[in-house]
Design an enzyme around this catalytic site. Sequence first.
Site, PDB file in Angstrom:
ATOM      1  N   TYR A  38     -10.752  14.414 -21.504  1.00 45.88           N
ATOM      2  CA  TYR A  38     -11.456  13.639 -22.480  1.00 45.88           C
ATOM      3  C   TYR A  38     -10.837  13.899 -23.832  1.00 45.88           C
ATOM      4  O   TYR A  38     -10.575  12.693 -24.536  1.00 45.88           O
ATOM      5  CB  TYR A  38     -13.009  14.277 -22.525  1.00 45.88           C
ATOM      6  CG  TYR A  38     -13.793  13.388 -23.459  1.00 45.88           C
ATOM      7  CD1 TYR A  38     -14.536  12.353 -22.813  1.00 45.88           C
ATOM      8  CD2 TYR A  38     -14.081  13.475 -24.802  1.00 45.88           C
ATOM      9  CE1 TYR A  38     -15.388  11.638 -23.633  1.00 45.88           C
ATOM     10  CE2 TYR A  38     -14.873  12.546 -25.521  1.00 45.88           C
ATOM     11  CZ  TYR A  38     -15.362  11.627 -24.994  1.00 45.88           C
ATOM     12  OH  TYR A  38     -16.349  10.711 -25.624  1.00 45.88           O
ATOM     13  N   LYS A  66     -11.145   6.100 -23.502  1.00 49.50           N
ATOM     14  CA  LYS A  66      -9.778   6.055 -23.011  1.00 49.50           C
ATOM     15  C   LYS A  66      -8.870   4.772 -23.755  1.00 49.50           C
ATOM     16  O   LYS A  66      -7.369   4.933 -23.843  1.00 49.50           O
ATOM     17  CB  LYS A  66      -9.089   6.236 -21.739  1.00 49.50           C
ATOM     18  CG  LYS A  66      -9.424   7.779 -21.251  1.00 49.50           C
ATOM     19  CD  LYS A  66      -8.180   8.565 -21.784  1.00 49.50           C
ATOM     20  CE  LYS A  66      -8.507  10.028 -21.556  1.00 49.50           C
ATOM     21  NZ  LYS A  66      -9.162  10.726 -22.752  1.00 49.50           N
ATOM     22  N   PRO A  86     -15.390   1.778 -20.461  1.00 48.69           N
ATOM     23  CA  PRO A  86     -15.317   2.737 -21.450  1.00 48.69           C
ATOM     24  C   PRO A  86     -15.895   4.103 -21.228  1.00 48.69           C
ATOM     25  O   PRO A  86     -15.775   4.825 -22.441  1.00 48.69           O
ATOM     26  CB  PRO A  86     -16.532   1.865 -22.311  1.00 48.69           C
ATOM     27  CG  PRO A  86     -16.913   1.145 -21.399  1.00 48.69           C
ATOM     28  CD  PRO A  86     -16.176   0.654 -20.330  1.00 48.69           C
ATOM     29  N   HIS A  91     -15.479  16.286 -33.376  1.00 48.63           N
ATOM     30  CA  HIS A  91     -16.459  16.594 -32.436  1.00 48.63           C
ATOM     31  C   HIS A  91     -15.689  17.729 -31.459  1.00 48.63           C
ATOM     32  O   HIS A  91     -14.883  17.459 -30.781  1.00 48.63           O
ATOM     33  CB  HIS A  91     -16.641  15.399 -31.449  1.00 48.63           C
ATOM     34  CG  HIS A  91     -17.638  14.307 -32.093  1.00 48.63           C
ATOM     35  ND1 HIS A  91     -18.552  13.666 -31.493  1.00 48.63           N
ATOM     36  CD2 HIS A  91     -17.982  14.398 -33.368  1.00 48.63           C
ATOM     37  CE1 HIS A  91     -19.270  13.002 -32.493  1.00 48.63           C
ATOM     38  NE2 HIS A  91     -18.881  13.633 -33.520  1.00 48.63           N
ATOM     39  N   TYR A  98     -23.897  11.772 -23.239  1.00 52.81           N
ATOM     40  CA  TYR A  98     -23.358  10.897 -21.994  1.00 52.81           C
ATOM     41  C   TYR A  98     -24.662  11.453 -21.030  1.00 52.81           C
ATOM     42  O   TYR A  98     -24.838  12.524 -20.613  1.00 52.81           O
ATOM     43  CB  TYR A  98     -22.163  11.365 -21.362  1.00 52.81           C
ATOM     44  CG  TYR A  98     -21.036  10.813 -22.008  1.00 52.81           C
ATOM     45  CD1 TYR A  98     -20.535  11.603 -23.247  1.00 52.81           C
ATOM     46  CD2 TYR A  98     -20.396   9.761 -21.644  1.00 52.81           C
ATOM     47  CE1 TYR A  98     -19.511  10.941 -23.994  1.00 52.81           C
ATOM     48  CE2 TYR A  98     -19.252   9.341 -22.237  1.00 52.81           C
ATOM     49  CZ  TYR A  98     -18.881  10.000 -23.324  1.00 52.81           C
ATOM     50  OH  TYR A  98     -17.800   9.372 -24.066  1.00 52.81           O
TER      51      TYR A  98
HETATM   52  C1  PHB Z   1     -18.366   4.482 -29.098  1.00 50.98           C
HETATM   53  O1  PHB Z   1     -18.668   5.292 -29.967  1.00 50.98           O
HETATM   54  O2  PHB Z   1     -18.481   3.322 -29.297  1.00 50.98           O
HETATM   55  C2  PHB Z   1     -17.923   5.031 -27.749  1.00 50.98           C
HETATM   56  C3  PHB Z   1     -17.781   6.491 -27.621  1.00 50.98           C
HETATM   57  C4  PHB Z   1     -17.720   6.861 -26.466  1.00 50.98           C
HETATM   58  C5  PHB Z   1     -17.213   6.115 -25.494  1.00 50.98           C
HETATM   59  C6  PHB Z   1     -17.218   4.882 -25.526  1.00 50.98           C
HETATM   60  C7  PHB Z   1     -17.699   4.256 -26.712  1.00 50.98           C
HETATM   61  O3  PHB Z   1     -17.117   6.667 -23.998  1.00 50.98           O
END
Ligand code: PHB
Length: 413
Positions: free
Chosen positions: A388, A300, A296, A77, A204
């Site tokens: 990130y 991280k 989450p 990504h 997001y």
């Molecule tokens: C996930 O794909 O489970 C996932 C991805 C990004 C995050 C948290 C969980 O910030």
Amino acid sequence: MSRTASRTTVGIVGGGPAGLMLSHLLQLAGVESVVIETRTRGEIAETQRAGILERDSVRLLVDSGVSDRVLREGHEHRGIQLRVDGVGHRIDFQELAGASTWLYPQTDVFLDLAEARARDGGDVRYGVSESSVADVTGDRPAMLFTDADGRDHEVRCDVLVGADGSRSMTRHSVTGRQEYVRRYPFAWFGILCAAPPSCDELVYARSDRGFALISRRTDTMQRMYFQCAPDESVADWSDDRVWAELQARVAGEDGFTLLEGPIIAKSVLPFRSYVCEPMRHGNLLLAGDAAHTVPPTGAKGLNLALADVRVLAEVIERAVREADRSALDHYTPRALDRVWKAQHFSYWMTTLLHRTPGAPPFDARRQLGELTHLVTSRTASALLAEGYTGWPRSGRDGGATRPASGIWPEPTR
Ligand code: PHB
């Protein structure tokens, strides 16, 4: 019944990604270890966890010889979408930080590590019970447990590592802990659904209804989350209600909608920031979730656990090679340097995108001001991109990095 007594150099409590990666790195350094784990291999493999790896985590898996499956089956990504009240903004990681992340679920990281440990003859005991530790601050700490066949063991070691997750038994065996905790008035409702991907990159989303995250798993299976109350009950959420809520949180004039499908799993995920200091107590060293947890939002948790054990393998190797435990003194300051950066980043991403119930209207307006700054300022977006994708190894958590191998161009920062 009597206990079978044995010895090893490093006793590792916890056979998740942190414990297995440490055992793998120690073997490369010629240091013997034994890993114990209360869950069976199958149980760990079935647990749904997060799915984003920083570039350095991918590099560690590949360059240390665990597996290159992440490069073949993971998805690179090169950015994420920030969706603010229905308007999409792309944060281009490659342009801003010269790095990518990889979508590769923690379950796959575990499977690769478990396979590599089995392939290399690693001593990993899954499905143990009655596990405890003894003499953790003494010279010969021990792991006591009953193995999967019901036999009792006592394994004495030089160094004990607690990589046994957020409810860590090893952490609770020591006194004199300084704990830092931040609770949040919300949690995440997570779903796994059988549907095609709705977008190429992670979304997001901030909306007045609260946060939502659209992630992926495979071409036919997707992972999504939305902000909910900490005491939310899964039973109150029919598939239709879940889809209506997720759709409402991402809706916008561009017509973006989620491709729906049957929901295979629903759960409410706990949410808190936590750090235990120091990370070394005598000859017990804590790693990963046993020492710290992050919300989450910044993806991280697993990356931090892998960064811990990379430092840990180095200091343990030095302590063993030089027969001098003072090398272990470097663990806490080196690991905490990154831990607190990640704590800040995860807290920041969380407060940037979630709705805080009961907060004064000022807070929501201020949050929008911050997001507007973030998506219009290159400097502000670069801060997000750098955090990130993961900070490069340097300064206190550094040490020598491997030369760039071609697959891993160094960031142009
Ligand atoms: C996930 O794909 O489970 C996932 C991805 C990004 C995050 C948290 C969980 O910030």
